[in-house]
Design an enzyme around this catalytic site. Structure first.
Site, PDB file in Angstrom:
ATOM      1  N   SER A  48       0.805  -1.222   0.000  1.00  0.00           N
ATOM      2  CA  SER A  48       0.000   0.000   0.000  1.00  0.00           C
ATOM      3  C   SER A  48       0.838   1.273   0.000  1.00  0.00           C
ATOM      4  O   SER A  48       0.304   2.363  -0.182  1.00  0.00           O
ATOM      5  CB  SER A  48      -0.949   0.028   1.198  1.00  0.00           C
ATOM      6  OG  SER A  48      -0.263   0.339   2.383  1.00  0.00           O
ATOM      7  N   LYS A  68       1.612   4.177   7.433  1.00  0.00           N
ATOM      8  CA  LYS A  68       0.807   5.018   6.549  1.00  0.00           C
ATOM      9  C   LYS A  68       1.253   6.484   6.671  1.00  0.00           C
ATOM     10  O   LYS A  68       1.937   6.864   7.615  1.00  0.00           O
ATOM     11  CB  LYS A  68      -0.683   4.926   6.917  1.00  0.00           C
ATOM     12  CG  LYS A  68      -1.319   3.579   6.628  1.00  0.00           C
ATOM     13  CD  LYS A  68      -1.452   3.325   5.144  1.00  0.00           C
ATOM     14  CE  LYS A  68      -2.143   1.996   4.874  1.00  0.00           C
ATOM     15  NZ  LYS A  68      -1.295   0.854   5.237  1.00  0.00           N
TER      16      LYS A  68
END
Length: 228
Positions: A149, A187
């Site tokens: 991701s 993230k």
């Protein structure tokens, strides 16, 4: 390796089975662990099942069997629920050892998801050498990336990221974030008003939005090591 919440839930389930012979309900588990929703219990149960600490008995509602307990726990019938929680690295300074030719040995705390969040972090699994110029005066550790991701930020599956321990970060910083006290993920952090966004660097993943009390920053990305 269990997260603190997984450890706590496993002990609670085992104690209830010894006392009553019946698994606790998800509502009882949620109340015992102080969680706000049953979705967190579902994730914890799945994690314990994947690690072969429990199994679900087929064709029976609320049927769980404890297969084994962590080495540091022994729960007997009648014992009041007071789990001995596994302490993570946050309460103990992780030392970096200077090596030869400008290298530094940092503790590798396991794998972190650059995708769906996975287990929270605990003790070092081993130490790895990183260039000394990545390291300042703070406290540092490493994590192995699991997932894709963050590929548009140049972070690939299998990379080792170097993290500076921190409990806050500026907008746009790539962080190690503890989500709802259960899971850890890598993230990009975005804060706006009373919300916190954990943003992927891959168009196939959606940005996740949380309240400010649901996300805890545990470190900031300072570099990565890649093996070919």
């Amino acid at each position: 390796m269990l997260t603190r919440k997984q450890h706590q839930l496993l002990v609670f389930i085992n104690q209830r089975l010894e006392e009553t012979g019946v698994s606790p309900s998800f509502d009882e588990m949620k109340e015992a662990l102080g969680l706000k929703s049953k979705s967190g219990i579902h994730r914890l149960i799945t994690g314990l099942e994947e690690r072969e600490f429990i199994r679900r008995l087929p064709h029976r509602a609320r049927a769980l069997e404890v297969l084994r307990l962590p080495d540091d726990v022994s729960v007997h019938a009648g014992q009041k629920f007071s789990p001995r929680v596994i302490q993570g690295g946050g309460s103990r300074k992780l030392e970096a050892a200077r090596g030869e030719k400008g290298s530094v040995q940092l503790p590798l705390l396991g794998r972190i998801a650059a995708g769906t969040p996975i287990e929270a972090l605990s003790d070092p699994t081993r130490y790895i050498g990183v260039p000394a110029d990545l390291i300042g005066k703070g406290e540092y550790y490493c994590l192995e990336v699991d997932g894709d991701s963050m590929i548009e930020a140049g972070i690939l599956d299998g990379d080792t990221v170097v993290i500076e321990r921190a409990d806050s970060a500026d907008n746009g910083t790539i962080v190690v974030a503890l989500v709802e006290g259960l899971e850890v993920t890598l993230k990009r952090l975005r804060k706006r008003h009373n919300s916190v966004a954990l943003e992927a660097a891959n168009a196939d993943y959606e940005t996740r939005i949380f309240g400010p009390d649901q996300v805890e920053v545990q470190g900031k990305l300072v570099g990565l090591v890649r093996s070919y």
